[in-house]
Design a protein around this motif. Sequence first.
Motif, PDB file in Angstrom:
ATOM      1  N   VAL A   1     -19.900  39.185  37.686  1.00  0.00           N
ATOM      2  CA  VAL A   1     -19.525  38.227  36.845  1.00  0.00           C
ATOM      3  C   VAL A   1     -19.314  38.925  35.439  1.00  0.00           C
ATOM      4  O   VAL A   1     -20.031  39.347  34.824  1.00  0.00           O
ATOM      5  CB  VAL A   1     -20.852  37.360  36.416  1.00  0.00           C
TER       6      VAL A   1
ATOM      7  N   ASP B   1     -29.348  31.632  39.039  1.00  0.00           N
ATOM      8  CA  ASP B   1     -30.052  32.854  38.772  1.00  0.00           C
ATOM      9  C   ASP B   1     -30.755  33.590  39.833  1.00  0.00           C
ATOM     10  O   ASP B   1     -31.826  32.555  40.688  1.00  0.00           O
ATOM     11  CB  ASP B   1     -30.976  32.768  37.505  1.00  0.00           C
TER      12      ASP B   1
ATOM     13  N   PHE C   1     -19.895  34.030  29.674  1.00  0.00           N
ATOM     14  CA  PHE C   1     -20.939  33.635  28.907  1.00  0.00           C
ATOM     15  C   PHE C   1     -20.838  33.416  27.626  1.00  0.00           C
ATOM     16  O   PHE C   1     -20.161  34.052  26.639  1.00  0.00           O
ATOM     17  CB  PHE C   1     -22.175  34.659  29.149  1.00  0.00           C
TER      18      PHE C   1
ATOM     19  N   ARG D   1     -30.401  39.731  36.126  1.00  0.00           N
ATOM     20  CA  ARG D   1     -29.008  40.428  35.936  1.00  0.00           C
ATOM     21  C   ARG D   1     -28.357  40.108  37.250  1.00  0.00           C
ATOM     22  O   ARG D   1     -26.982  40.452  37.484  1.00  0.00           O
ATOM     23  CB  ARG D   1     -29.276  42.133  36.102  1.00  0.00           C
TER      24      ARG D   1
ATOM     25  N   LYS E   1     -24.111  40.200  36.994  1.00  0.00           N
ATOM     26  CA  LYS E   1     -24.068  40.190  35.652  1.00  0.00           C
ATOM     27  C   LYS E   1     -23.673  41.177  34.723  1.00  0.00           C
ATOM     28  O   LYS E   1     -24.721  41.954  34.451  1.00  0.00           O
ATOM     29  CB  LYS E   1     -25.090  38.895  34.907  1.00  0.00           C
TER      30      LYS E   1
ATOM     31  N   SER F   1     -26.939  36.466  40.065  1.00  0.00           N
ATOM     32  CA  SER F   1     -26.697  35.359  39.958  1.00  0.00           C
ATOM     33  C   SER F   1     -26.006  35.081  41.254  1.00  0.00           C
ATOM     34  O   SER F   1     -25.381  35.918  42.025  1.00  0.00           O
ATOM     35  CB  SER F   1     -26.072  34.331  38.904  1.00  0.00           C
TER      36      SER F   1
END
Length: 477
Positions: free
Chosen positions: A178, A198, A183, A202, A101, A204
């Motif tokens: 990601v 998750d 988000f 950081r 992420k 997922s």
Amino acid sequence: MIVEAHPDRWPPLLARMIFHVQPGGLLIFRGDPGRPPSPLPSRLRTLDLVRSGDRVPDATGKRASDIRARAAAIAGWDQVGPHVVVRRSDGPVTASEPLLKLTHDEADSALARSGLPRGRLLAQVAAVRFTPRCEVVQTDSDVRHTSIEPIEAPAVSLREYEDVTCLPRQLVLQDGIVLPDSFRHPHRRRPQHVFLEDLSPRFSALQDPMEEPLLLDDVPHVHLDSHYQGHYGHLVTDQLSRMWAWQRIQEEVERPRLLMCTVTQRAGGLHPHERDLLSAFGVDEADVLIFDRPVRVPRLLSAAPMLSNPAYVHPAIDETWRRAGAALAEHAPDRRYAKRIFCSRRSTKRRCRNADEVESLFVEEGFTVVYAEDHPLAEQAAMFRHAEVVAGYAGAAIFNICYVDSPKDIVLLVPESYTAQNEYLMAAVQGHRLTLVWCPSDLPIPESGFSAAAYQSDYVVDLERNGPWLRRRLRAM
């Protein structure tokens, strides 16, 4: 991958770095015989037990799921003198491979040095710290109070990504990343998405395997998707807050085409309020692609939001709001508009249980009760722009204050468990004078964390306690 750090730092570094290691690879913690032993072997033995089926000790919620994911990512480990060697498992931890992420700052930095993600930085508005322009007067509450404090608005960027996959509800992926545009709350320590499981703050993974994406034409597309497509409140807060970059996008692309997903509330095509708001920026519905499956996009333009409830608002968004309001009002009916309006609600969520009594009070004080959704968006914008005082139940209808061209008196009836700050953030930029009436909710706000049930709880306006004070406030406006 070799880690050189003080042994006390090894456990948190394992949590941060294990998903960076390729399946079957090694994470080596290089020790020093002269230093005290690390607590890492003890932590690894606990992970061994978790991997074998034992419960996670002394952990619940996200922390427990993080520990389980970490245990599944480890095939084994060895202690060699002062060193610890951790072997990454060969197979996937979940149904799909871990995805990193990325934050907005990291994306900007990577684009500036031609790293991952692939693409380029097209425009940026600098970060700013500002004192809200609004005034706030409020009733007493044991659990809620609004203080006017400086707002830290981060830098916001317009980026162009190369060869990304877009999934419904705003999710954007590229090369195991990601992207931050996925988000609603990108600046949180742990940004989350309904389609992601998750593994750590950081990392997922997709909850379900992704079907083969449909390849779109090699023309630029603009990302204007939302977690809650079709919801008017989220259109104003989540999507309109990214239209600050529209002029720059038009300079970059001759005919921008927007990407928006479909949801169950919409069988096809745009909702009237979506169509009207986009038309205020010159967007034709024919240039909006509504998708309901993964699509592969050769070039995607995406702007970071200038408003992220409840964290921040960037004052530069005022120009976008004013442009939208003026363009909408041009198409409003030419009629007389009430100077004092009260916005009521029909929603079954967050119902005011003594609404009849409350609205009678406002009618007695010269207000016209309106249901904003009964009017085209252009008429709603004109209604709010002409009003001198806007009152109502906190929620999406009041968000129309963003379309006004001068500060107003705003009277909000706010359930104590309703933690959204959209109206306050708008007032902070536009300089509105807020009167907040805090109302006891049927379900109290939790001491920590978030409760969706409390957030949507019904409530009562305590007129016995606050009615006389409220009447005095209204008569002074």
